[in-house]
Design a protein around this motif. Structure first.
Motif, PDB file in Angstrom:
ATOM      1  N   ASP A  21     -52.848   2.217 -27.131  1.00  0.00           N
ATOM      2  CA  ASP A  21     -52.814   2.303 -28.583  1.00  0.00           C
ATOM      3  C   ASP A  21     -52.685   3.774 -28.964  1.00  0.00           C
ATOM      4  O   ASP A  21     -53.637   4.417 -29.405  1.00  0.00           O
ATOM      5  N   ILE A  22     -51.491   4.295 -28.750  1.00  0.00           N
ATOM      6  CA  ILE A  22     -51.265   5.713 -29.040  1.00  0.00           C
ATOM      7  C   ILE A  22     -50.169   5.832 -30.069  1.00  0.00           C
ATOM      8  O   ILE A  22     -49.139   5.198 -29.972  1.00  0.00           O
ATOM      9  N   ASP A  23     -50.423   6.687 -31.021  1.00  0.00           N
ATOM     10  CA  ASP A  23     -49.401   6.936 -32.032  1.00  0.00           C
ATOM     11  C   ASP A  23     -48.270   7.777 -31.476  1.00  0.00           C
ATOM     12  O   ASP A  23     -47.148   7.719 -31.940  1.00  0.00           O
ATOM     13  N   ASP A  24     -48.586   8.537 -30.493  1.00  0.00           N
ATOM     14  CA  ASP A  24     -47.647   9.538 -30.023  1.00  0.00           C
ATOM     15  C   ASP A  24     -46.732   8.962 -28.967  1.00  0.00           C
ATOM     16  O   ASP A  24     -47.142   8.674 -27.846  1.00  0.00           O
ATOM     17  N   GLN A  25     -45.473   8.800 -29.354  1.00  0.00           N
ATOM     18  CA  GLN A  25     -44.560   8.181 -28.411  1.00  0.00           C
ATOM     19  C   GLN A  25     -44.222   9.043 -27.231  1.00  0.00           C
ATOM     20  O   GLN A  25     -43.855   8.513 -26.189  1.00  0.00           O
ATOM     21  N   ALA A  26     -44.276  10.346 -27.416  1.00  0.00           N
ATOM     22  CA  ALA A  26     -43.930  11.222 -26.284  1.00  0.00           C
ATOM     23  C   ALA A  26     -44.917  10.979 -25.157  1.00  0.00           C
ATOM     24  O   ALA A  26     -44.563  10.979 -23.982  1.00  0.00           O
ATOM     25  N   LEU A  33     -46.508   8.167 -24.616  1.00  0.00           N
ATOM     26  CA  LEU A  33     -46.175   6.874 -24.026  1.00  0.00           C
ATOM     27  C   LEU A  33     -45.014   7.025 -23.051  1.00  0.00           C
ATOM     28  O   LEU A  33     -45.025   6.469 -21.949  1.00  0.00           O
ATOM     29  N   PHE A  34     -44.032   7.811 -23.454  1.00  0.00           N
ATOM     30  CA  PHE A  34     -42.890   8.063 -22.578  1.00  0.00           C
ATOM     31  C   PHE A  34     -43.357   8.723 -21.294  1.00  0.00           C
ATOM     32  O   PHE A  34     -42.988   8.324 -20.191  1.00  0.00           O
ATOM     33  N   ASP A  35     -44.201   9.736 -21.426  1.00  0.00           N
ATOM     34  CA  ASP A  35     -44.701  10.435 -20.235  1.00  0.00           C
ATOM     35  C   ASP A  35     -45.500   9.500 -19.342  1.00  0.00           C
ATOM     36  O   ASP A  35     -45.421   9.587 -18.113  1.00  0.00           O
ATOM     37  N   VAL A  58     -45.171   6.211 -19.011  1.00  0.00           N
ATOM     38  CA  VAL A  58     -44.338   5.254 -18.295  1.00  0.00           C
ATOM     39  C   VAL A  58     -43.591   5.964 -17.165  1.00  0.00           C
ATOM     40  O   VAL A  58     -43.441   5.418 -16.064  1.00  0.00           O
ATOM     41  N   ASP A  94     -46.522  -2.048 -15.727  1.00  0.00           N
ATOM     42  CA  ASP A  94     -46.405  -3.291 -16.499  1.00  0.00           C
ATOM     43  C   ASP A  94     -46.916  -3.068 -17.908  1.00  0.00           C
ATOM     44  O   ASP A  94     -46.293  -3.496 -18.884  1.00  0.00           O
ATOM     45  N   CYS A 137     -44.550  -0.622 -19.961  1.00  0.00           N
ATOM     46  CA  CYS A 137     -43.257  -1.248 -20.264  1.00  0.00           C
ATOM     47  C   CYS A 137     -43.422  -2.353 -21.296  1.00  0.00           C
ATOM     48  O   CYS A 137     -42.606  -2.490 -22.216  1.00  0.00           O
ATOM     49  N   GLN A 138     -44.478  -3.126 -21.158  1.00  0.00           N
ATOM     50  CA  GLN A 138     -44.709  -4.192 -22.140  1.00  0.00           C
ATOM     51  C   GLN A 138     -44.963  -3.591 -23.509  1.00  0.00           C
ATOM     52  O   GLN A 138     -44.523  -4.129 -24.529  1.00  0.00           O
ATOM     53  N   ILE A 153     -43.755  -0.821 -24.689  1.00  0.00           N
ATOM     54  CA  ILE A 153     -42.474  -0.389 -25.249  1.00  0.00           C
ATOM     55  C   ILE A 153     -41.702  -1.593 -25.766  1.00  0.00           C
ATOM     56  O   ILE A 153     -41.128  -1.572 -26.860  1.00  0.00           O
ATOM     57  N   ALA A 154     -41.693  -2.682 -24.989  1.00  0.00           N
ATOM     58  CA  ALA A 154     -41.001  -3.891 -25.435  1.00  0.00           C
ATOM     59  C   ALA A 154     -41.599  -4.388 -26.751  1.00  0.00           C
ATOM     60  O   ALA A 154     -40.873  -4.770 -27.677  1.00  0.00           O
ATOM     61  N   SER A 200     -46.304  12.452 -34.382  1.00  0.00           N
ATOM     62  CA  SER A 200     -45.464  11.565 -35.178  1.00  0.00           C
ATOM     63  C   SER A 200     -46.270  10.995 -36.323  1.00  0.00           C
ATOM     64  O   SER A 200     -47.488  10.932 -36.259  1.00  0.00           O
ATOM     65  N   ARG A 247     -35.464  12.103 -25.339  1.00  0.00           N
ATOM     66  CA  ARG A 247     -36.112  11.854 -24.073  1.00  0.00           C
ATOM     67  C   ARG A 247     -35.926  10.419 -23.650  1.00  0.00           C
ATOM     68  O   ARG A 247     -35.763  10.129 -22.476  1.00  0.00           O
ATOM     69  N   TRP A 248     -35.965   9.536 -24.619  1.00  0.00           N
ATOM     70  CA  TRP A 248     -35.839   8.129 -24.295  1.00  0.00           C
ATOM     71  C   TRP A 248     -34.465   7.825 -23.714  1.00  0.00           C
ATOM     72  O   TRP A 248     -34.293   6.855 -22.983  1.00  0.00           O
ATOM     73  N   VAL A 283     -37.981  -3.090 -19.389  1.00  0.00           N
ATOM     74  CA  VAL A 283     -38.363  -3.281 -20.794  1.00  0.00           C
ATOM     75  C   VAL A 283     -37.503  -4.362 -21.447  1.00  0.00           C
ATOM     76  O   VAL A 283     -38.005  -5.267 -22.110  1.00  0.00           O
ATOM     77  N   ARG A 327     -38.395  -7.864 -20.267  1.00  0.00           N
ATOM     78  CA  ARG A 327     -39.609  -8.377 -20.892  1.00  0.00           C
ATOM     79  C   ARG A 327     -39.309  -8.879 -22.290  1.00  0.00           C
ATOM     80  O   ARG A 327     -39.773  -9.938 -22.710  1.00  0.00           O
ATOM     81  N   LEU A 328     -38.520  -8.096 -23.011  1.00  0.00           N
ATOM     82  CA  LEU A 328     -38.178  -8.471 -24.373  1.00  0.00           C
ATOM     83  C   LEU A 328     -37.413  -9.780 -24.383  1.00  0.00           C
ATOM     84  O   LEU A 328     -37.706 -10.696 -25.158  1.00  0.00           O
TER      85      LEU A 328
END
Lengths: 158, 437
Positions: A88-93, A95-97, A99, A112, A115-116, A118-119, B18, B50-51, B62, B65-66
């Motif tokens: 539960d993070i607001d900061d996507q960077a 989350l990217f790091d 994953v 898992d 990735c879930q 992000i989906a 963000s 980055r994405w 990803v 899963r979707l």
């Protein structure tokens, strides 16, 4: 430094070194949640620490938070609660790091989970919103754009 | 500019903040830099993409899963959205999504022209609007027969002419014109409503043979010379005939459907439907499509104003009697309606619709493959196991259509028919004038 042997007083540990040279001494039982590190320990090349050039100290700390929890706790509900809060993070960077780190360190559960997440972030969003969220450039040709417009109009048609 | 240097500094620093779940982008190339309230949230960093550097296997994870989570409509539209984001995402999504033949799910519009599932059926319903002369096809979203909740698939509008009737079929529920992007084919009937031809805007696997005999050579165009004013392709892919049975109007009418775009071998073990489209092609050939036009194999454009009475359909579809084995394999698939049984006690003709059709109607039908018995002595070169009877292995109902309410009809279809073909065939049932007492 890994202590050989008795294991009564001090469990074996391994030192992980982040890209910005932070050192983390971690019990092997926790570190081996990462298949990558597990293989290195098995191959006996962890003397002097394991350098992880792809992971910063900040992210490694979070990864270890995950590993500590999952190596210790056995209660499924407790783990679920933890996981939910973990992503539960607001900061996507971040989350990217996370994953990327989970992928590099080969931590199945964390991979898992991230990735879930992000989906789940993608669900319900419009195409433009998805592009904005992930800052992705629209690189379609005008013909492809026309085709995509038609596709989307149909998909959203009631 | 001071702001530029500030941004450069911030880029160096770690992390970005963000607002809500969206990254706020600040372009430094002359575009508005946003209000001061943006800056008060904290340091903003120009997001490098980055994405976009997410490794392909993770992107795939990803997307998978979707796709698995959003297996039914309306949430399945998320898969279409993902395929519309950028070329990389589109490639991954298109690769992950299986055709309806395999997964029994409709995802992209091209699913409408791909064969239905080999295992099971896809359940749909058709809503008729008599005042607007339109018919709309929907995918059933629940198993309840009278649930009007559906995902829109296709629409058709009828226009009666002096000598024939046309049904324009479109994936745009509001626009049926031939020049619209949604137009994907049509149905044409003769005056009596006894003979119908289904036209597809996309060529089937045997397009050259299908059309070459029907058109004067002068109108043949090679793909490299498509002029902007050439009308869209119009390929006759199927023909539907109705006739009275031996009991005249006292018995159910007989219907035969010859699918020129589906070889008979498709319903044999190991058979496939060749020439399936990968995309629903853009309709219009204009300047911007020159590049895609050259990727089509050479085809000829059929004249859609052909006179039905003079069509020699027996010669279409590669059915050359001297062709031998190859021609046999490419004989067009013929579907016939399953003959109902006379129910003495109920005093009516009955078919087992398994609950999917609840109102008696002469329009109700079930189509099965009509495959002739195995090769006679003359052509015994191929080592085929002979089938004891022509229909024993072909009893599967490929298309079932029938009434459940005043203007609502269910349509269930399966391999080798596509939703588009099934819809067109059902439309013929609405139109044919042959009555039954």
């Amino acid at each position: 430094m890994a202590s050989a042997g008795s294991g009564d007083e001090k469990a074996a540990t391994v030192t992980l070194i982040s890209s910005d040279n932070e050192h983390f001494e971690v019990p092997e039982a926790v570190a081996t949640l990462s298949q990558t590190i597990r293989h290195m320990i098995e191959d006996g090349c962890t003397d002097g620490g394991v350098p992880l050039p792809n992971v910063t100290g900040r992210i490694l700390a979070k990864v270890l938070e995950y590993c500590n929890k999952h190596a210790a706790a056995s209660d499924k509900d407790e783990l679920e609660k933890f996981d939910k809060a973990f992503v539960d993070i607001d900061d996507q960077a971040t989350l990217f790091d996370l994953v990327m780190a989970a992928n590099y360190l080969d931590i199945r559960g964390m991979l898992d989970l991230t990735c879930q997440t992000i989906a789940d972030m993608i669900k319900g969003k419009s195409v433009e919103e998805i592009r904005e969220t992930f800052n992705i450039k629209n690189d379609f040709t005008p013909e492809e754009e026309a085709e995509i417009r038609r596709e989307n109009q149909w998909a959203f048609d009631d | 500019m001071p702001f530029r240097s500030m941004v450069r500094d911030l880029r160096e620093s770690f992390g970005n903040i963000s607002r809500r779940k969206f990254e706020v982008r600040i372009y430094h190339r002359g575009k508005s830099l946003g209000s001061s309230s943006d800056l008060q949230d904290g340091p903003m960093v120009i997001q490098q993409s980055r994405w976009a550097s997410l490794p392909p296997e993770l992107l795939r994870d990803v997307m998978k899963r979707l796709e698995e989570d959003e297996s039914s409509w309306p949430s399945r539209k998320d898969v279409v959205s993902c395929a519309s984001v950028c070329t990389t995402w589109r490639d991954v999504c298109k690769d992950i999504v299986r055709s309806p033949e395999i997964c029994a799910k409709l995802t992209f519009p091209v699913s409408l022209k791909q064969p239905g599932p080999r295992d099971g059926v896809i359940q749909c319903f058709i809503k008729r609007d008599k005042s607007k002369l339109t018919y709309r096809l929907y995918l059933c979203l629940s198993s309840a027969v009278l649930d009007e909740n559906g995902k829109f698939l296709l629409a058709a509008r009828r226009s009666r002419r002096t000598t024939h009737t046309d049904y324009a079929i479109s994936m745009d529920s509001k626009n049926f014109s031939r020049s619209s992007a949604g137009y994907i084919g049509k149905l044409r009937s003769n005056f009596l409503g006894t003979k119908f031809v289904i036209y597809d805007t996309q060529p089937p696997f045997n397009a050259g043979r299908l059309c070459s005999q029907e058109r004067p050579p002068s109108r043949r165009l090679s793909s490299r010379k498509v002029s902007p004013k050439v009308p869209v392709g119009s390929y006759p892919i199927g023909q539907v005939n109705y006739e009275l049975n031996v009991l005249g109007t006292r018995g159910p009418r007989r219907m035969q459907c010859t699918m020129h775009s589906i070889p008979e071998s498709a319903v044999e073990p190991g058979g496939v439907v060749p020439g399936q489209p990968k995309e629903l092609l853009p309709r219009l050939f204009d300047e911007s499509f020159r590049s895609t036009a050259t990727s089509f194999s050479k085809y000829s454009i059929a004249d859609s104003s052909m006179d039905l009475s003079s069509c020699r359909y027996s010669e279409c579809g590669g059915g050359n009697p001297q062709g031998g084995d190859a021609a046999d394999k490419e004989r067009p698939l013929v579907l016939r309606n399953k003959a109902p049984r006379w129910h003495e006690q109920l005093q009516c003709w009955c078919l087992n619709f398994r609950g999917r059709v609840t109102v008696a109607s002469v329009k109700n039908l079930q189509l099965i493959a009509s495959v002739p018995p195995a090769a006679s002595a003359g052509a015994s070169a191929q080592p085929q196991a002979s089938v004891p009877s022509s229909t024993s292995s072909h009893d599967t109902v490929i298309l079932q259509f029938g009434k459940v309410a005043r203007d609502i009809f269910t349509m269930d279809y399966r391999y080798p028919l596509s939703a588009f073909q099934a819809f067109a065939i059902c439309l013929t049932s609405f139109d044919t004038k042959l009555a039954c007492e």
